[in-house]
Design an enzyme around this catalytic site. Structure first.
Site, PDB file in Angstrom:
ATOM      1  CG  ASN A  31      -1.936   1.068   1.204  1.00 41.43           C
ATOM      2  OD1 ASN A  31      -1.748   1.994   0.473  1.00 41.43           O
ATOM      3  ND2 ASN A  31      -2.751   1.160   2.342  1.00 41.43           N
ATOM      4  NE  ARG A  81      -6.270   1.433  -0.181  1.00 40.96           N
ATOM      5  CZ  ARG A  81      -6.470   2.511   0.610  1.00 40.96           C
ATOM      6  NH1 ARG A  81      -5.524   2.746   1.275  1.00 40.96           N
ATOM      7  NH2 ARG A  81      -7.645   3.099   0.482  1.00 40.96           N
ATOM      8  CG  HIS A 112     -14.680   2.108   6.479  1.00 40.51           C
ATOM      9  ND1 HIS A 112     -13.636   1.170   6.156  1.00 40.51           N
ATOM     10  CD2 HIS A 112     -13.823   3.138   6.645  1.00 40.51           C
ATOM     11  CE1 HIS A 112     -12.562   1.412   6.405  1.00 40.51           C
ATOM     12  NE2 HIS A 112     -12.440   2.764   6.653  1.00 40.51           N
ATOM     13  N   GLY A 134     -14.192   5.771   9.982  1.00 40.30           N
ATOM     14  CA  GLY A 134     -12.886   6.082  10.555  1.00 40.30           C
ATOM     15  C   GLY A 134     -12.502   7.753  10.464  1.00 40.30           C
ATOM     16  CG  PHE A 158     -14.696  10.086  15.996  1.00 35.53           C
ATOM     17  CD1 PHE A 158     -14.251  10.577  14.684  1.00 35.53           C
ATOM     18  CD2 PHE A 158     -16.018   9.971  15.932  1.00 35.53           C
ATOM     19  CE1 PHE A 158     -14.879  11.094  13.870  1.00 35.53           C
ATOM     20  CE2 PHE A 158     -16.960  10.581  15.102  1.00 35.53           C
ATOM     21  CZ  PHE A 158     -16.439  10.755  13.796  1.00 35.53           C
ATOM     22  N   GLY A 197     -15.826   2.890  14.115  1.00 34.46           N
ATOM     23  CA  GLY A 197     -16.758   1.865  14.344  1.00 34.46           C
ATOM     24  C   GLY A 197     -16.411   0.653  15.267  1.00 34.46           C
ATOM     25  CD  GLU A 219      -9.096  -0.848   4.242  1.00 34.54           C
ATOM     26  OE1 GLU A 219      -9.404  -0.410   3.346  1.00 34.54           O
ATOM     27  OE2 GLU A 219      -8.597  -0.545   5.043  1.00 34.54           O
TER      28      GLU A 219
END
Ligand code: ADP
Length: 397
Positions: free
Chosen positions: A7, A90, A207, A209, A283, A332, A385
């Site tokens: 990635n 990715r 999802h 995030g 968050f 989540g 992922e």
């Protein structure tokens, strides 16, 4: 079979080497500050962390160092590069050029160059990653795994914007969605966990995030998703506004003296949770501030949950029913209050959360938060992922 998952970011490169027989991660890590002074490789294997600090002038040097570590006597997990059967890369956006996982060829890479502008922050980096791997591992089979592929099954009436149809045809401006590999992983994992076939289930995957997207998955296929032409659309996010009236954007640009590019940067980087709260995009900070009585932090959290709830409701209607809601990604998986704020109030639609179960301490396992008698299952499923990329690459071979 062993698959190396890559990635690549513009100045970073994350990797995992996965044994497909057991789906075990043999080693993983990442390079930071590629092309900037102070490069660093962090490599994890054998339950240990190995750190190498050296300048990484480009992605080719970075990937060479990764491979050196993978075969190293102490930090390594394979004896030679030949043990890597293939590399899965990715890629964030494919436009309409690719709708599924694709083997890397010169022709495919030419098309990748042509569609670079669809994800200007991400796709050029993926190309750098592929080119670096091809230079260091000539002849090795490589696959491109696109985040957008899972959303390629959206029907035209769901993915089109109501603009001049000829402009869609000419410029390919439409909804493509994002986080597809994550939505795919958790929707399949939900079916497996419930002992059902994906074809039997109507699922809404959340999802949530720093970037957040919500998808409607019918019988294993995505039929709608909240992100759009780019990841700016949908629910408000860490720093992104989410859905907004374009006329409000034009008005703001005029009032604040911003060009269109500056306006876009403003909507992507300075809005969302950060803009509303004035506290943070994170968050953890937001829930702490809200608990301490900060009005704007509380408001940001309320706006987020309200928007997510509306998407869940809209997708229940689009799906014509609902069997499962899945929560995944940083928020989540880790923020019970957000999950509760989204699910509470949906009891009339068969969604009943067990508030005690919702308060569990994240242990990386799948959790079922539904109360007894809830028609809809509420699951938290940690996303993976990299595993989807490895599976897709292996399947292509
Ligand atoms: P992205 O991949 O989009 O950068 P993540 O999925 O890593 O984002 O999610 C990051 C968000 O998850 C942050 O807002 C963070 O506050 C939130 N979060 C809450 N609790 C945790 C936790 N224990 N670990 C990691 N992230 C957490």
């Amino acid at each position: 079979m062993k698959i190396l998952v890559i990635n690549a970011g513009s100045s970073s490169l994350k990797y995992q080497l996965i044994d497909m027989e057991t789906e075990e991660v043999l080693a993983k890590g990442g390079c930071e500050r590629i092309g900037i002074d102070g490069g660093k490789l962090t490599h994890k294997a054998h339950g240990q962390t190995f750190v190498i600090e050296q300048n990484l002038p480009d992605h080719t040097v970075a990937i060479s160092l990764v491979l050196k570590e993978l075969v190293d006597g102490k930090a390594g997990v394979i004896s030679s590069m030949d043990e890597i059967d293939a590399v899965g890369h990715r890629v964030v956006a494919s436009g309409e050029a690719f709708t599924k996982t694709t083997l890397v060829t010169d022709e495919v890479m030419e098309t990748m160059e042509e569609i670079k502008e669809l994800a200007p922050l991400h796709n050029p980096a993926a190309i750098l990653g592929v080119n670096a791997c091809r230079a260091v591992m000539p002849g090795k089979k490589m696959a491109l795994v696109f985040d957008t592929s899972f959303h390629a099954t959206m029907p035209d009436y769901a993915h089109l914007y109501a603009i001049d149809y000829d402009d869609y045809k000419t410029y390919k401006v439409r909804k493509y969605g994002a986080h597809g590999t994550s939505h795919k992983y958790v929707s399949q994992a939900a079916a497996e966990y419930l002992g059902k076939k994906p074809e039997e289930l109507k699922i809404v995957t959340c999802h949530l995030g720093n970037g957040s997207s919500i998808s409607a998955v019918d019988g294993g296929k995505c039929i709608d998703t909240s992100m759009g032409f780019t990841p700016l659309a949908g629910v408000p996010m860490g720093t992104r506004s989410g859905d907004i009236d374009y006329a409000a954007v034009e008005f703001l640009c005029r009032k604040k003296g911003m060009t269109m590019a500056e306006g876009l940067n403003y909507l992507n980087k300075k809005c969302g949770m950060l803009g509303v709260s004035g506290v943070s995009s994170d968050f953890r900070d937001l829930t702490a501030a809200a608990d301490a009585g900060n009005y704007r932090a509380k408001l940001a959290l309320e706006m987020f949950a309200y928007s997510c709830k509306k998407y869940v409701g809209a997708y229940m209607a689009a799906l014509g029913g609902l069997d499962v809601i899945v929560f995944t990604a940083g928020v989540g998986e880790n923020t019970p209050s957000v999950r509760a704020d989204i699910c509470h109030g949906l009891e009339a639609f068969g969604v009943k959360m067990d508030d005690k179960k919702n308060e569990y301490e994240n242990d990386g396992a799948i959790h079922d938060l539904s109360a007894r008698g809830s028609k809809v299952k509420i699951l938290v499923i940690p996303t993976n992922e990299e595993l989807v990329i490895a599976r897709e690459t292996a399947a292509l071979l």
